[in-house]
Design an enzyme around this catalytic site. Sequence first.
Site, PDB file in Angstrom:
ATOM      1  N   ASP A  41      -5.917   2.840  -3.290  1.00  0.00           N
ATOM      2  CA  ASP A  41      -7.169   2.815  -2.536  1.00  0.00           C
ATOM      3  C   ASP A  41      -7.336   4.025  -1.610  1.00  0.00           C
ATOM      4  OD1 ASP A  41      -5.223   1.936  -0.789  1.00  0.00           O
ATOM      5  OD2 ASP A  41      -6.243   0.087  -0.208  1.00  0.00           O
ATOM      6  N   ARG A  42      -6.280   4.808  -1.423  1.00  0.00           N
ATOM      7  CA  ARG A  42      -6.408   6.011  -0.586  1.00  0.00           C
ATOM      8  C   ARG A  42      -6.498   7.261  -1.444  1.00  0.00           C
ATOM      9  NH1 ARG A  42      -2.855   5.598   4.829  1.00  0.00           N
ATOM     10  NH2 ARG A  42      -3.379   3.431   5.329  1.00  0.00           N
ATOM     11  N   ASP A  87      -1.137   1.689  -3.967  1.00  0.00           N
ATOM     12  CA  ASP A  87      -2.043   0.706  -4.568  1.00  0.00           C
ATOM     13  C   ASP A  87      -3.398   1.297  -4.940  1.00  0.00           C
ATOM     14  OD1 ASP A  87      -2.721   0.979  -1.861  1.00  0.00           O
ATOM     15  OD2 ASP A  87      -3.596  -1.026  -1.769  1.00  0.00           O
ATOM     16  N   ASP A 147      -2.538   6.670  -3.066  1.00  0.00           N
ATOM     17  CA  ASP A 147      -1.375   5.956  -2.531  1.00  0.00           C
ATOM     18  C   ASP A 147      -0.880   4.901  -3.526  1.00  0.00           C
ATOM     19  OD1 ASP A 147      -3.446   4.114  -2.197  1.00  0.00           O
ATOM     20  OD2 ASP A 147      -2.638   3.301  -0.342  1.00  0.00           O
ATOM     21  N   SER A 158       0.804  -1.219   0.000  1.00  0.00           N
ATOM     22  CA  SER A 158       0.000   0.000   0.000  1.00  0.00           C
ATOM     23  C   SER A 158       0.839   1.272   0.000  1.00  0.00           C
ATOM     24  CB  SER A 158      -0.954  -0.040   1.179  1.00  0.00           C
ATOM     25  OG  SER A 158      -1.896   0.987   1.075  1.00  0.00           O
ATOM     26  N   HIS A 159       0.689   2.072   1.056  1.00  0.00           N
ATOM     27  CA  HIS A 159       1.366   3.372   1.114  1.00  0.00           C
ATOM     28  C   HIS A 159       2.774   3.255   1.695  1.00  0.00           C
ATOM     29  CE1 HIS A 159      -0.719   2.371   4.729  1.00  0.00           C
ATOM     30  NE2 HIS A 159       0.203   3.054   5.379  1.00  0.00           N
ATOM     31  N   LYS A 178     -11.753   0.339  -0.472  1.00  0.00           N
ATOM     32  CA  LYS A 178     -11.747   1.780  -0.611  1.00  0.00           C
ATOM     33  C   LYS A 178     -11.174   2.112  -1.980  1.00  0.00           C
ATOM     34  CE  LYS A 178      -7.563   2.196   2.275  1.00  0.00           C
ATOM     35  NZ  LYS A 178      -7.402   0.998   3.120  1.00  0.00           N
TER      36      LYS A 178
HETATM   37  C1  VG1 Z   1      -3.875   1.611   8.385  1.00  0.00           C
HETATM   38  C2  VG1 Z   1      -5.054   2.541   8.559  1.00  0.00           C
HETATM   39  C3  VG1 Z   1      -6.349   1.805   8.263  1.00  0.00           C
HETATM   40  C4  VG1 Z   1      -6.277   1.194   6.858  1.00  0.00           C
HETATM   41  C5  VG1 Z   1      -5.049   0.328   6.732  1.00  0.00           C
HETATM   42  C6  VG1 Z   1      -4.848  -0.195   5.336  1.00  0.00           C
HETATM   43  O1  VG1 Z   1      -3.950   0.554   9.322  1.00  0.00           O
HETATM   44  O2  VG1 Z   1      -5.081   3.089   9.849  1.00  0.00           O
HETATM   45  O3  VG1 Z   1      -7.422   2.693   8.392  1.00  0.00           O
HETATM   46  O4  VG1 Z   1      -7.423   0.428   6.607  1.00  0.00           O
HETATM   47  O5  VG1 Z   1      -3.877   1.082   7.068  1.00  0.00           O
HETATM   48  O6  VG1 Z   1      -4.803   0.818   4.390  1.00  0.00           O
HETATM   49  P1  VG1 Z   1      -3.115   0.544  10.693  1.00  0.00           P
HETATM   50  O7  VG1 Z   1      -3.444  -0.762  11.347  1.00  0.00           O
HETATM   51  O8  VG1 Z   1      -1.682   0.719  10.338  1.00  0.00           O
HETATM   52  O9  VG1 Z   1      -3.606   1.716  11.475  1.00  0.00           O
HETATM   53  V1  VG1 Z   1      -3.923   0.585   2.945  1.00  0.00           V
HETATM   54  O10 VG1 Z   1      -4.109   1.870   1.957  1.00  0.00           O
HETATM   55  O11 VG1 Z   1      -2.508   0.187   3.601  1.00  0.00           O
HETATM   56  O12 VG1 Z   1      -4.550  -0.914   2.232  1.00  0.00           O
HETATM   57 CO    CO Z   2      -3.509   1.475   0.070  1.00  0.00          CO
END
Ligand code: VG1
Ligand code: CO
Length: 550
Positions: free
Chosen positions: A289-290, A287, A285, A121-122, A385
């Site tokens: 989704d953000r 991937d 981000d 992801s990010h 998302k």
């Molecule tokens: C974080 C965010 C959460 C989100 C998750 C995955 O998780 O707080 O809201 O769903 O990342 O997002 P955590 O457990 O680190 O707080 V992504 O864009 O990484 O798929």
């Molecule tokens: Co993401």
Amino acid sequence: MSASNMQSIPTIPFPDQRPGTSGLRKKTRVFMQPHYLENFVQAIFDTVREEPGVDFARETLIIGGDGRYYNRTAIQRLVRLAAANGFGRVLVGRGGLLSTPAMSAVIRRHGALGGLVLSASHNPGGLEADFGVKYNIRNGGPAPERLTEHIYRRTLALTHYVTLTHPDLDLDRLGQYSVGSTQVLVFDSLSDYTALMEELFDFEAVRQLFRRGFQMCFDAMHGVTGPYARELLEQRLGAPVGTVIRGTPLEDFGGAHPDPNLVHAAELVARLHAPDAPDFGAACDGDGDRNLILGRQCFVSPGDSLAIIAEHAPHCIPGYRAGLAGVARSMPTSTAVDRVAAAGGLPCYETPTGWKFFGNLLDAGRCTLCGEESFGTGSNHLREKDGLWAVLCWLSILATTGKSVAEVLQAHWQRFGRSYFQRHDYEALDAQVAADMITALRDKLPTLVDTDLAGSRVTCADDFSYTDPVDGSVSTHQGLRILLADGSRLVCRLSGTGTEGATLRLYVERYRTDGGQAAVDAVLAPLVQAAVQLLELRERCGRETATVIT
Ligand code: VG1
Ligand code: CO
């Protein structure tokens, strides 16, 4: 398939393959160890194969990733693993690319059993950075906790995985292959997703907006959304070429952190503050989704963005003309959307952090829109998302209302009041120290009720637990929350996506009906100070200030 082609590879379990908030995330080098990737994915296959009615020979599996370092190698290996496991069909995104929301769309539109998203992801990418694997189920959404726990247990008992010998596929050209007895298709990563967007939105209205000279800048952060954004914004919606910046997916995201927030998208933020700023700015981000939403000299916090989309979608977006069934937000997310729901007589659900908790509500038709404070917004069009969807929502709102981003925000705060909100992340803490700190605060919670805190009184202090209203499953220890009589909230939890030590997330919110013009830092400072004291953050972790504030 010739039997000699098949190989059963003896392996030993890795003890650390428990998926977190969103899939299994590790340092890239951890994933590159012999057998590590195969073990985890074999455990996924073993687990889903046992579900009732599943016959791999008749099922389709989708594979794609965000283009980060190791994506292509991993895909080649997973195609062979999937073929040896007997899938009827495997679809691989061209170039090995599929955004997370596109994966969700492809699973749903092709009736696939599930999909593997290769992404952290990010988190940054590269040999010295992060890699990850997420598994999505038939509804297109992340595997629910029950399934990820089964997968984890399976990883601990694994003795073998199966694979076969086959040359690497040409991922860059559309094509069809027979790998063992599996039909493998390298397919167009864009078409299902862009078709879905055309079904939901009034593209002509947005085209007219651009024709009138409306200017935007979209920052793909060298993640997977570049090709999707160029196709949608520049090709189909008529935004000028150059609207999309950092649009080429790179293995290391150009060395940057592909996290669309005020800190990591600093260049875009600076553009929106320049004298010749465009009308609208957005970023996604790694991937896809953000999303980050910016106006000229203004930032829309994710909680406000969710509330504003809920306020306007039925009037501005054809896909929601029938109205909303309900809304949902994760517990730490600001309560702004709750007030829109209350005004519209809609149910509003509060779930634990992580998109997987929205899946049942969406499948059951109980909610239409959902969101998280972590720059995630989405709807029942998918089970993930969806960054570009949020951008299209905003473009539709701006096109229909004729207002600027700042005007839309102000009108919202005038009508509903404003939830001032911030998240303070303290990264790379010692894992044990962080766990002890949370335990100590948890033990203290009962003594806090009815005491004074940050100028108000504590009405509730608990460790959030969630009972899914659809299947009755219970998730405990989902974050400590302290609610105050004036509507303020203070929430603490440890991140489930990090790959180094622990990250403390501290969420603060204060509700005011002041037109929304006050300075966020000043409004929230007393709450932050109270939280730092309650946690004994300085004493326990030696930290004075947060690593990142969003
Ligand atoms: C974080 C965010 C959460 C989100 C998750 C995955 O998780 O707080 O809201 O769903 O990342 O997002 P955590 O457990 O680190 O707080 V992504 O864009 O990484 O798929
Ligand atoms: Co993401």
